[in-house]
Each structure stands twice: as C-alpha cells, then as structure tokens.
Design a protein around this motif. Structure first.
Motif, PDB file in Angstrom:
ATOM      1  N   GLY A  58      42.702  27.173 -45.573  1.00 21.78           N
ATOM      2  CA  GLY A  58      42.611  26.741 -46.963  1.00 21.78           C
ATOM      3  C   GLY A  58      43.948  26.573 -47.646  1.00 21.78           C
ATOM      4  N   GLN A  59      43.857  26.301 -48.934  1.00 20.73           N
ATOM      5  CA  GLN A  59      45.046  26.054 -49.729  1.00 20.73           C
ATOM      6  C   GLN A  59      45.678  27.388 -50.146  1.00 20.73           C
ATOM      7  OE1 GLN A  59      46.351  22.997 -50.423  1.00 20.73           O
ATOM      8  NE2 GLN A  59      44.838  22.300 -48.946  1.00 20.73           N
ATOM      9  N   PRO A  60      46.989  27.393 -50.403  1.00 20.40           N
ATOM     10  CA  PRO A  60      47.629  28.619 -50.873  1.00 20.40           C
ATOM     11  C   PRO A  60      47.024  29.074 -52.196  1.00 20.40           C
ATOM     12  CG  PRO A  60      49.265  26.948 -50.360  1.00 20.40           C
ATOM     13  CD  PRO A  60      47.944  26.291 -50.249  1.00 20.40           C
ATOM     14  N   ARG A  61      46.843  30.377 -52.371  1.00 14.49           N
ATOM     15  CA  ARG A  61      46.240  30.887 -53.604  1.00 14.49           C
ATOM     16  C   ARG A  61      47.254  31.687 -54.400  1.00 14.49           C
ATOM     17  NH1 ARG A  61      40.641  32.996 -51.051  1.00 14.49           N
ATOM     18  NH2 ARG A  61      40.497  31.253 -49.603  1.00 14.49           N
ATOM     19  N   VAL A  62      46.747  32.295 -55.469  1.00 11.20           N
ATOM     20  CA  VAL A  62      47.634  33.056 -56.349  1.00 11.20           C
ATOM     21  C   VAL A  62      48.285  34.214 -55.585  1.00 11.20           C
ATOM     22  CG1 VAL A  62      47.742  34.377 -58.466  1.00 11.20           C
ATOM     23  CG2 VAL A  62      46.241  32.430 -58.313  1.00 11.20           C
TER      24      VAL A  62
ATOM     25  N   PHE C  77      34.277  19.748 -42.871  1.00  5.82           N
ATOM     26  CA  PHE C  77      35.389  19.384 -43.733  1.00  5.82           C
ATOM     27  C   PHE C  77      36.684  19.483 -42.938  1.00  5.82           C
ATOM     28  CE2 PHE C  77      38.699  20.493 -46.801  1.00  5.82           C
ATOM     29  CZ  PHE C  77      38.547  19.480 -47.713  1.00  5.82           C
ATOM     30  N   VAL C  78      37.473  18.441 -42.997  1.00 10.09           N
ATOM     31  CA  VAL C  78      38.729  18.439 -42.252  1.00 10.09           C
ATOM     32  C   VAL C  78      39.888  18.339 -43.235  1.00 10.09           C
ATOM     33  CG1 VAL C  78      40.047  17.332 -40.426  1.00 10.09           C
ATOM     34  CG2 VAL C  78      37.572  17.210 -40.389  1.00 10.09           C
ATOM     35  N   ASN C  79      40.858  19.171 -43.058  1.00  6.91           N
ATOM     36  CA  ASN C  79      42.025  19.119 -43.923  1.00  6.91           C
ATOM     37  C   ASN C  79      43.281  19.147 -43.067  1.00  6.91           C
ATOM     38  OD1 ASN C  79      43.668  19.281 -46.212  1.00  6.91           O
ATOM     39  ND2 ASN C  79      43.738  21.511 -46.048  1.00  6.91           N
ATOM     40  N   VAL C  80      44.052  18.075 -43.153  1.00  7.22           N
ATOM     41  CA  VAL C  80      45.294  18.026 -42.384  1.00  7.22           C
ATOM     42  C   VAL C  80      46.443  18.260 -43.345  1.00  7.22           C
ATOM     43  CG1 VAL C  80      46.731  16.684 -40.834  1.00  7.22           C
ATOM     44  CG2 VAL C  80      44.282  16.365 -40.806  1.00  7.22           C
ATOM     45  N   GLU C  81      47.256  19.236 -43.043  1.00 12.28           N
ATOM     46  CA  GLU C  81      48.347  19.589 -43.942  1.00 12.28           C
ATOM     47  C   GLU C  81      49.674  19.232 -43.290  1.00 12.28           C
ATOM     48  OE1 GLU C  81      49.008  20.432 -47.537  1.00 12.28           O
ATOM     49  OE2 GLU C  81      47.076  21.179 -46.856  1.00 12.28           O
ATOM     50  N   LEU C 110      35.780  12.889 -36.144  1.00  6.76           N
ATOM     51  CA  LEU C 110      34.992  14.091 -35.866  1.00  6.76           C
ATOM     52  C   LEU C 110      33.559  13.915 -36.324  1.00  6.76           C
ATOM     53  CD1 LEU C 110      37.484  16.939 -36.751  1.00  6.76           C
ATOM     54  CD2 LEU C 110      36.637  16.327 -34.513  1.00  6.76           C
ATOM     55  N   LYS C 111      33.379  13.278 -37.491  1.00 11.09           N
ATOM     56  CA  LYS C 111      32.024  13.141 -38.010  1.00 11.09           C
ATOM     57  C   LYS C 111      31.236  12.116 -37.209  1.00 11.09           C
ATOM     58  CE  LYS C 111      32.515  14.800 -42.686  1.00 11.09           C
ATOM     59  NZ  LYS C 111      32.892  14.419 -44.048  1.00 11.09           N
ATOM     60  N   GLU C 112      31.878  10.979 -36.946  1.00  9.14           N
ATOM     61  CA  GLU C 112      31.155   9.889 -36.288  1.00  9.14           C
ATOM     62  C   GLU C 112      30.834  10.226 -34.836  1.00  9.14           C
ATOM     63  OE1 GLU C 112      29.917   7.308 -37.908  1.00  9.14           O
ATOM     64  OE2 GLU C 112      30.789   8.290 -39.661  1.00  9.14           O
ATOM     65  N   SER C 113      31.724  10.983 -34.211  1.00 12.71           N
ATOM     66  CA  SER C 113      31.471  11.294 -32.806  1.00 12.71           C
ATOM     67  C   SER C 113      30.358  12.335 -32.677  1.00 12.71           C
ATOM     68  CB  SER C 113      32.737  11.815 -32.145  1.00 12.71           C
ATOM     69  OG  SER C 113      33.016  13.104 -32.618  1.00 12.71           O
ATOM     70  N   ARG C 114      29.938  12.895 -33.790  1.00 10.00           N
ATOM     71  CA  ARG C 114      28.876  13.896 -33.829  1.00 10.00           C
ATOM     72  C   ARG C 114      29.161  15.034 -32.856  1.00 10.00           C
ATOM     73  NH1 ARG C 114      25.028  12.964 -36.995  1.00 10.00           N
ATOM     74  NH2 ARG C 114      24.750  10.900 -37.868  1.00 10.00           N
ATOM     75  N   CYS C 115      30.403  15.459 -32.845  1.00 11.34           N
ATOM     76  CA  CYS C 115      30.751  16.542 -31.930  1.00 11.34           C
ATOM     77  C   CYS C 115      30.178  17.854 -32.421  1.00 11.34           C
ATOM     78  CB  CYS C 115      32.260  16.630 -31.741  1.00 11.34           C
ATOM     79  SG  CYS C 115      33.127  17.074 -33.221  1.00 11.34           S
ATOM     80  N   LYS C 128      21.016  26.667 -48.684  1.00 12.62           N
ATOM     81  CA  LYS C 128      22.225  27.226 -48.076  1.00 12.62           C
ATOM     82  C   LYS C 128      22.487  26.580 -46.722  1.00 12.62           C
ATOM     83  CE  LYS C 128      22.191  31.747 -50.237  1.00 12.62           C
ATOM     84  NZ  LYS C 128      21.702  33.117 -50.157  1.00 12.62           N
ATOM     85  N   VAL C 129      23.707  26.084 -46.573  1.00 11.37           N
ATOM     86  CA  VAL C 129      24.113  25.576 -45.263  1.00 11.37           C
ATOM     87  C   VAL C 129      25.521  26.076 -44.994  1.00 11.37           C
ATOM     88  CG1 VAL C 129      22.727  23.467 -45.336  1.00 11.37           C
ATOM     89  CG2 VAL C 129      25.049  23.454 -46.249  1.00 11.37           C
ATOM     90  N   TRP C 130      25.934  25.996 -43.748  1.00  9.44           N
ATOM     91  CA  TRP C 130      27.310  26.343 -43.412  1.00  9.44           C
ATOM     92  C   TRP C 130      28.210  25.161 -43.699  1.00  9.44           C
ATOM     93  CZ3 TRP C 130      28.829  31.037 -42.741  1.00  9.44           C
ATOM     94  CH2 TRP C 130      27.990  31.990 -42.170  1.00  9.44           C
ATOM     95  N   GLN C 131      29.355  25.455 -44.283  1.00 14.33           N
ATOM     96  CA  GLN C 131      30.385  24.438 -44.320  1.00 14.33           C
ATOM     97  C   GLN C 131      31.439  24.842 -43.303  1.00 14.33           C
ATOM     98  OE1 GLN C 131      33.562  24.279 -47.159  1.00 14.33           O
ATOM     99  NE2 GLN C 131      33.103  22.169 -47.625  1.00 14.33           N
TER     100      GLN C 131
END
Lengths: 208, 272, 456
Positions: A58-62, C77-81, C110-115, C128-131
């Motif tokens: 996740g993002q950096p927090r406080v 959810f994908v996050n590239v930093e 990742l989403k389209e390949s349905r991995c 309730k679902v998992w993210q």
C-alpha cells in the motif's frame, strides 16, 4: 555470578549486500535474520538530507512519515552537511520483510548505504532494538514471535565514538530501571554492529 | 540593536545568552514556562480544553460519534487524534493538506494514547460488533511557539477529563439506537505528561524550548511520563546525548508531572 | 532530478550495433537476460531480477464490499510504484507516463488472462468479497520493466495464500487458486530485439509488448513508439517469440515455487537472505552474536556524570518546585513561577544556585505571564494584545527616522562582536551599554546633519 549466565542475549544473524542497485550512488541491502531493507541514495541540487520510507504493502501512511523523520534526522546528524552545499541526499528505504526490529534495521541499512556512497560523516550510528517481556525480562532484538510476548519495545541508536545516544524510540510503558537496563544492553550490542560495519568495509575495501 | 543582532546572528545571539546561563526570555536553561489551562472552553464539544505554555497555545475539542467497530476488533471503540498546525499559528505553515510536522505530531499523540493506556478502548464499545464510540480529538494550534507536543498532550488529557458520554440503548431486534440525555463521565486510567528539551550546540539542554530555540537547536527529545512510568522517550535523531544528559531529561520530566497534574486538577475542580 | 539526456554517440551507436546483430551486453538479438525469481519469507512476496532490473512484488488481501455491477466477484487491484530507488528520475507521488502505462498494461494483462479466479474470492455475495492487491515496486531500472513487473506480480500471486474465512469469523490459511499465467515480451521493431536494456529501450524506434499465457493465448498487445507502422508479419513474429518465452518463464516460476514449498515443509529458512551469495565481495553475514549482560556500569554512570550533570539535576528539581498552581476564575488554572511577583533580575545572582530563577526579560516586550493572574480570561486576552506597552528605547526611533532620511547605517565590527563585552557584564549593563553606543552613533549622525532635528 549466576545472574550473568542467565542474562544471555542474542542478536540475530545479520546480512548485508552492497551494490545491489546500479542507478544510485550507493546502495546496500541489509538483512537482519529475515528483516531486510534496501536503501540507496542519490544527490541532487539542494542542501538537505531526506529519507523516504516505503512500506511493502500500500501507500505510505502517517506512521511511515514518523519513521521517515526518525531516519532522516538520525542520518543528518552524522553527515557533514556543510561539505556538500547545494546538495540533497535522499535516502530511500524499501521494506522487504519485517520480522521485528524494523526501525533499527532501517537505520543500520541507511548508514551502510551512506558508507558505500562515500559521504563524509562525523560518526557512524548503529541501532539496536530490545523488548521487555511480560515477566519483565529485557530481551535483545526480539523477532516477530518474541515481540508478541513483549509489552514494550525500545530502539536505541548510538554513535560510534563515545557511544552516546543519537535516537530513541519506544512503545509501551516501562519503569526507569527497565529503561536503564535496556539502554546498557543495547549499548553493549551496538559494539557488535560497529564490528559488522568494519568487517564489511574491510572485506569490500581490499578489492577496490 | 538587539533586534538587528538577533536577525543577523541568531545562533550567536542565543549563544551569548546561554553563556550567562540565561535565555532570551529571561528563563534559566532548565526552567519551564508558565502554563495556563482552561477547561470546557467549547460548550458545543463533548470535551474541550485550552492550554497555553508561554506563548504556545493549543485548543483541543473532542467530539464523540457513533460508529460500527472494526470486524477484527469488534469490542473496541476508536480514538482519532488529529493535530492541526494551521498557518494561523505560525508563518512556518502553509494552508493545504497537513504538513509533515503535523502528521508526525498526530502520530505521536496517537502513540502516547496507546502506550499510556489512558483510555481503554473497550470502554468505548457499546454493543460488540454493532455500536461503539469514536472520539475525534481535534487539536488546533493557535500559536506556535515551541514545545507543541507538550501542549498537545496536556490539552488532550485535560479535554479527555471533561468528556462525558450520553448513555445509549441499542435494540437488538429492531437494531435501532436511542441516545439518552443522561451523561456518564469517561473513565481515564492514567495521565501522561510530556516534557520536551532542545539540544543546542550539541551539549546545552534547554527545557521547554520556544519556537526560536527549536529552530536553532540541533535536536529535541520528548519524554512522556505516566503514573511514574515512562511511556515514551522520543528522540528522533539530532546530536548525540550522553547517558547522564538523557537521565537529566527523564528526571526533570518526572519532577514536572506533579505540578502539571495539580494544574489539571485545579482547573477541573474550579469548574464545579 | 531529470533523466540524463542520451548522447548522440549512444543514439547512433546502439541502433547501428543492433543492425549488425550485436548488443552492448554481448547478447544475441533474441537472447534474454538471466531471470531470477526469489520468494520472500512472507506469503505472496517475491523479488524478480531480470539482468540488473529488479522488481519486488507483494500480494495482500482485505475484505471489501464488491462492486455493484459484479456482486459475486472479488476484486483484483494492481499498483505499480516507480520509486526513486529504481532510477533517480522517478518521483514519489508523481507517476510518470511510463508508470501509468505500465500499471494499466499489467492490470489489463492480469485481469484479462483470468489468472485469478475472481469468483472464488467471494465470501458473501453483494456484501463481502476479498480484494487481492498486488503492490509492485521497481527497485532497479534497467529496461524491460513491464516484463519484470508482470513476472513478479504473477509469481507473487501464485505464492500468495489468503486466510480462509467462515462467516462466524474463524480464520484458517488456504491457498488461492490460480489457473493460468502470461508473460509479456517487449521486442523492438525492424530488427527485433527481445528483453531490451535501458539504453536499447531508449534508442528503439518502437516497442511491442505482448501479453500471452502459457497456453499461447494473447491477453494484451501494446504497440508504442515513433517507428514505421508494424506489419502483420512482425506482430505475429513477436507473438510467437513471446509464446515460447511465456512457457519458459512459467516453468521456471513453478520450479521455484516447488522449491520454496519444499523448503517450508522441511522448516529450513526461506526468504531473500537465502538468495544472497555470501561468496561475493559485496556481501557479509554476521553470525548471531551472544552478549552477556554483565554487572553493567549503571552504578559507575552516576559518577561519570560529573559536576555538569549534578548541577543540572539540582537545577531540574528546583525548576519544578518553584512553580505554583493558581486557580484563576472558573474552569481555569495557571502554573506560574513562584517568584514571578518579584521580577528582579539581579546580575550578581546569576551564579549556579539561582540559575534561571526567572524574571522578565529586559530585551523584548513584556510577556503575558506578568499580568495579574487573578483577572478574568477576557481581560487577559485584551492585555496580551498589547504586550509591548512599555516605551521603546529611543534607539529604535532614531534609526527609523534616519532611514527615512536615506542615511545608510553601517554595522560596525565592534557592535557585532558583542560577546567579548558580555563576559563580565550583567544583562542590564549590556542593555545600557548597547543603548549608549547606539545613541552615540545617533549623535554622530546628527552632528553630520548639522542640527537637523530628528526625533526626540
């Protein structure tokens, strides 16, 4: 002296690898047992020392801002900043695995990267964590399992010249006596970390 | 003349004073500034306090709201401290999202609440997994003149002592809540007191520094004492201190507790 | 910090070398760099290095409400930093175009390949679902970031285990299921070069990223750059190269995964530490160290403190004890120095015993702590508004008016060097002496002005 034998404390195994990254000026990857961080530093056009701490998820927090401030200040106290006008020293730390003593590991990793980058420093700093268990024992460098038994965690950072206290951080409640005990224990252990620094540089220096 | 000297050579100016064991505001090196405390300053809040330490002033307002507890901790309420360092308090701050210093201060206040255990968040829970209190503690700095953390902790503790929460009834069948008019004071388990020192020229310790002293200092150290125990020793880097200097800070922090608690108690008593 | 500009030499040399079938790191045009996948100690954590490019990925999960359009599906959810650790020109909180593009591409792949079987992430439909969240951080940038990031993300997902939740809150660990996988490949146009290093990437005419899974199914195709339009044949050629690569990568990933699982079963240590080559010069390990907490020097410490600390201590006590609490009107109290009522700064008393006994400063304006503390609050506030009610020293006014006369006031060295004079004078004396010098100065200037009457 039966008490002495009882009070045995173990600092976990430490690892460090220099030059893991190719882009920055200096980098070091340090693992203490299984905590590890990867810092690097680079210089731009200002006159300050800043630290960037990135958590793994996740993002950096406080809370990470507080860590950044702690690391940044601890490093800037040793760097001879007047020698580098119009310069900015960025220390970027990435958490890779947390198994206790993250803050101390981060500070040690930052210093190793600073050593590697060749920045002039007044002294080196070694940080050590210790915990106070529920039955009021002070244990050195607790890992994640031991942290669960601790109501208090203390982190001390010492300089390499007079072993004075550069930084202190704590969580939990403790008496002054426990604080003193933890302090002297960490002070003793910091020696070992300075040794580690020395050996690392020794090994590395012979092939430059 | 003094003004010009101070503007041109701020460090030397302070050093000249300290060589004579006196500080620009006339205090001794290890003297604290006078404090003033006013409780229940905001009548619309559930608890409030205004604190002045020298010129530093911080106002704390506590607002209680109902919420659902977290799934992981269904029997706990929440305390959400937020320190605001607005441009109003000092020209150092700019409007906009909270500055780094404000974030660090908020986190520090949160840690102190957690470490000192001054409030058991279980007391804030009304019905497990359904209903709990959230205490929003807003700390606004009105005048920034050093030792803001001390002022924040004092304001927060004084304000928490004035909090009284209305009784709430929860109907399980209809899942409705009724808020009654009777109010019960909040149970405070301990009273942390924070003391800040600044380090000047790597060796001189200044108790309860002003903003100017903090800016020139090479480091600060904040010690929080609660019920005779230390609950936070926070020294974020800066110049190294010897053990005896550290002990001095801790001792002074301990000695200060009784008078600060007296202050809070006097203010609370005089209200009734 | 800006990205370093490419030199003309580099711009010309690299493409020329490639047209002759050579590359800077002595690879063939269709040769990949060494791929290394290391799993961390935590579940769902892995580091992938592709040559010098290094990427860290961590999968995590939390319970969330599903999207209303797909109430029985979990969320990926994908996050590239792109952190500045990777390369100096990456900035925190300000993603570059490349970062946004990489993120989108990865998410799509990742989403389209349905991995990940999203339906298996559902706990209670519509509630309730998992993210599942994959954080990818670039640790070192040396080209082919999308490749490395995608391999890392997939490896992290494959390694990840989410807690198994029953409705009454009991948790137990189970393995998430992943069916297929993909890998993109980013070759050049014209002279197709696979797995470009950063220099090759920057001098390339165009770039094709092919997302493909191990079953030779395309999941993403991205073509960018300034080069001439790609032909059918070229795209097909790239896709078939990618398909071969995908199978290799997936096989390697599974091998590593099996090794990791075996190590965990045997309870042998796992994690990044194990991947460190201790033979290298740049690495060092320090054995676990044992320290015995001796009798310590806690008792010695008291003596160490010396006179300095001792005096500090005594001052510290007196500092608190001479403060008294006063109740001021309703709801208020004050903590003021006891001797506040007799504010007299005795110069002789400035020795150790009475350090900091306080008293008002004669330098600045009067502080509010001197106002009558028994007053009501409103009155106090008014009083604070005019703190410097005492007459200003004549010096300031003189100088002020002088500046109106466009006189330049130069600061003399003897005025700056105050601390010599300070040595044996009390504060009051300093004040007087400084005023004197300033007044003298004022007088001098007045003389110059020949009876010009300024400011009394």
């Amino acid at each position: 002296m039966a008490a002495m034998a009882e009070d045995q404390h173990v600092l976990r195994k430490m690892f460090c690898e220099f030059d893991v990254l190719s882009c920055p000026d200096g980098s070091a990857m340090k693992y203490r047992n299984r905590s590890c961080l990867r810092p690097n530093k680079l210089i731009i056009d200002k006159a300050c020392v800043e630290a960037v701490y990135r958590p793994k998820v996740g993002q950096p927090r406080v809370a990470d801002k507080t860590k950044e401030k702690m690391i940044g200040n601890t490093c800037s106290s040793a760097i001879l900043s007047t020698l580098y006008p119009r310069t900015s020293v960025s220390i970027i730390l990435q958490e890779m695995q947390n198994s206790g003593g993250l803050m101390a590991c981060a500070i040690n990793a930052a210093y190793l990267a600073l050593i590697r980058s060749g920045i002039a420093m007044k002294f080196l700093v070694a940080a050590v964590t210790c915990g106070i268990t529920k039955d009021d024992k002070v244990i050195l460098d607790p890992d994640l399992n031991k942290v669960k038994d601790c109501h208090t965690e203390l982190m001390f950072a010492f300089d390499s010249i007079d072993f004075n206290i550069v930084a202190v951080d704590s969580s939990g409640q403790y008496t002054e006596e426990q604080y003193q005990k933890a302090l002297s224990l960490c002070k003793e252990a910091s020696n070992e970390i300075f040794d580690f620094y020395r050996n690392l540089v020794k090994k590395y220096a012979c092939c430059i | 003349m003094a003004l010009q000297y101070k503007t041109i050579h701020p460090v030397k100016y302070l050093r000249d004073f300290l060589a004579h064991n006196v500080r620009p505001d006339g205090r001794g090196l290890l003297k604290f500034r006078p404090m003033a405390l006013n409780v229940r300053s905001i009548s619309s809040a559930d608890g409030s306090a205004l604190v002045k330490i020298g010129n530093t002033s911080v106002i704390c307002g506590i607002k209680a709201e109902l919420a659902t507890p977290k799934a992981e901790e269904p029997d706990r309420g929440f305390i959400v401290p937020n320190v605001e360092l607005s441009p109003l308090s000092s020209s150092k701050f700019r409007p906009g999202p909270p500055s780094e210093e404000a974030q660090v201060a908020s986190q520090f206040v949160f840690d102190v609440i957690l470490n000192s255990g001054c409030i058991d968040t279980k007391c804030l829970c009304i019905v497990p997994d359904k209903l709990a209190w959230v205490l929003y503690c807003d700390l606004v700095c009105l005048n920034y003149d050093g030792s803001v953390l001390d002022a924040c902790i004092l304001a927060l503790m004084a304000a928490l002592n004035t909090v009284s929460l209305p009784e709430v009834e929860y109907d399980h069948e209809k899942s409705t809540t009724t808020v009654k008019t009777e109010r019960v004071p909040l149970k405070i388990l301990s009273m942390p007191v924070s003391t800040t020192h600044a380090i000047f020229d790597d060796e001189v310790l200044l108790a309860d520094p002003t903003c100017e002293e903090e800016d020139l200092a090479s480091g600060t150290i904040t010690v929080v004492v609660s019920e005779g125990k230390l609950c936070s020793v926070w020294k974020p880097g800066g110049s190294p201190l010897t053990e005896s200097q550290m002990d001095g800070c801790v001792d002074r922090a301990k000695n200060r507790v009784s008078s600060v608690l007296d202050l809070i108690n006097t203010a609370l008593k005089s209200s009734s | 910090m800006k990205e370093t500009v490419l030199s003309t030499c580099e711009k010309e040399f690299v493409p020329k070398a490639i047209s002759e079938g050579r590359r800077l790191d002595s690879r063939n045009l269709l040769e990949y760099r060494k791929l290394q996948i290391v799993y961390g100690g935590d579940w769902g954590c892995c580091m992938v290095s592709l040559g010098k490019t290094k990427v860290l990925a961590q999968a995590s999960c939390e319970i969330q409400q599903p999207k209303s359009t797909r109430p029985n599906e979990g969320i990926l959810f994908v996050n590239v930093e792109f952190s500045p650790m990777g390369a100096p020109h990456f900035e925190i909180g300000r993603p570059t175009d490349a970062a946004v593009q990489c993120n989108r591409l990865l998410e799509k792949c990742l989403k389209e390949s349905r991995c990940v079987d999203l339906e298996s992430l559902c706990i209670v439909a519509d509630e309730k679902v998992w993210q599942v969240r994959v954080d990818v951080s670039i640790l070192n940038h040396d080209g082919a970031l999308v490749d490395a990031a995608s391999i890392a993300a997939l490896a992290a997902l494959a390694h990840f285990r989410r807690p198994d939740v029953t409705l009454d809150g009991e948790e137990r660990s189970s393995r998430a299921r992943f069916s297929s996988s993909f890998t993109p490949s980013s070759p050049y146009l014209k002279n197709v070069v696979v797995d470009p290093a950063v220099l090759e990437e920057r001098t390339a005419e165009a770039q094709i990223v092919v997302g493909i899974n191990a079953y030779r199914e395309l999941t993403a195709l991205h073509l960018g750059g300034t080069g001439s339009p790609a032909t059918n044949q070229l795209v097909m050629h790239c896709a078939s190269l990618a398909a071969v690569r995908a199978m290799e990568v997936v096989r390697m990933m599974k091998d590593e995964l099996a090794k990791d699982a075996e190590a965990r079963v045997q309870k042998s240590p796992v994690g990044f530490v194990q991947s460190m080559d201790l033979e290298k010069v740049t690495t060092l390990s320090h054995e676990a160290m044992v320290t015995a907490l001796g009798q310590l020097n806690m008792n010695v410490k008291m003596e160490e403190g010396g006179g300095d600390a001792a005096s500090e201590g005594s001052v510290g006590e007196s500092a608190v004890n001479d403060m008294i609490v006063e109740s001021v009107g309703e709801n208020s109290a004050e903590l003021v120095p006891e001797n506040d009522r007799r504010p007299k700064l005795d110069a002789v008393a400035l020795c150790v015993d009475t350090i900091g006994s306080g008293g008002p400063s004669t330098w600045g304006g009067k502080e509010e702590d001197e106002e009558p503390s028994s007053e009501e609050e409103e009155v106090q506030v008014v009083a604070q508004l005019s703190p410097s009610s005492k007459p200003k020293p004549p010096v300031e006014e003189i100088e002020l008016s002088e500046s109106e006369e466009e006189e330049i006031h130069t600061l003399q060295p003897e005025e700056m060097n105050l601390d010599k004079g300070l040595e044996d004078q009390s504060d009051d004396e300093i004040m007087v002496s400084k005023q004197n010098t300033a007044q003298k100065k004022g007088r001098k200037k007045r003389k110059k002005k020949n009876g010009d009457n300024i400011c009394k």
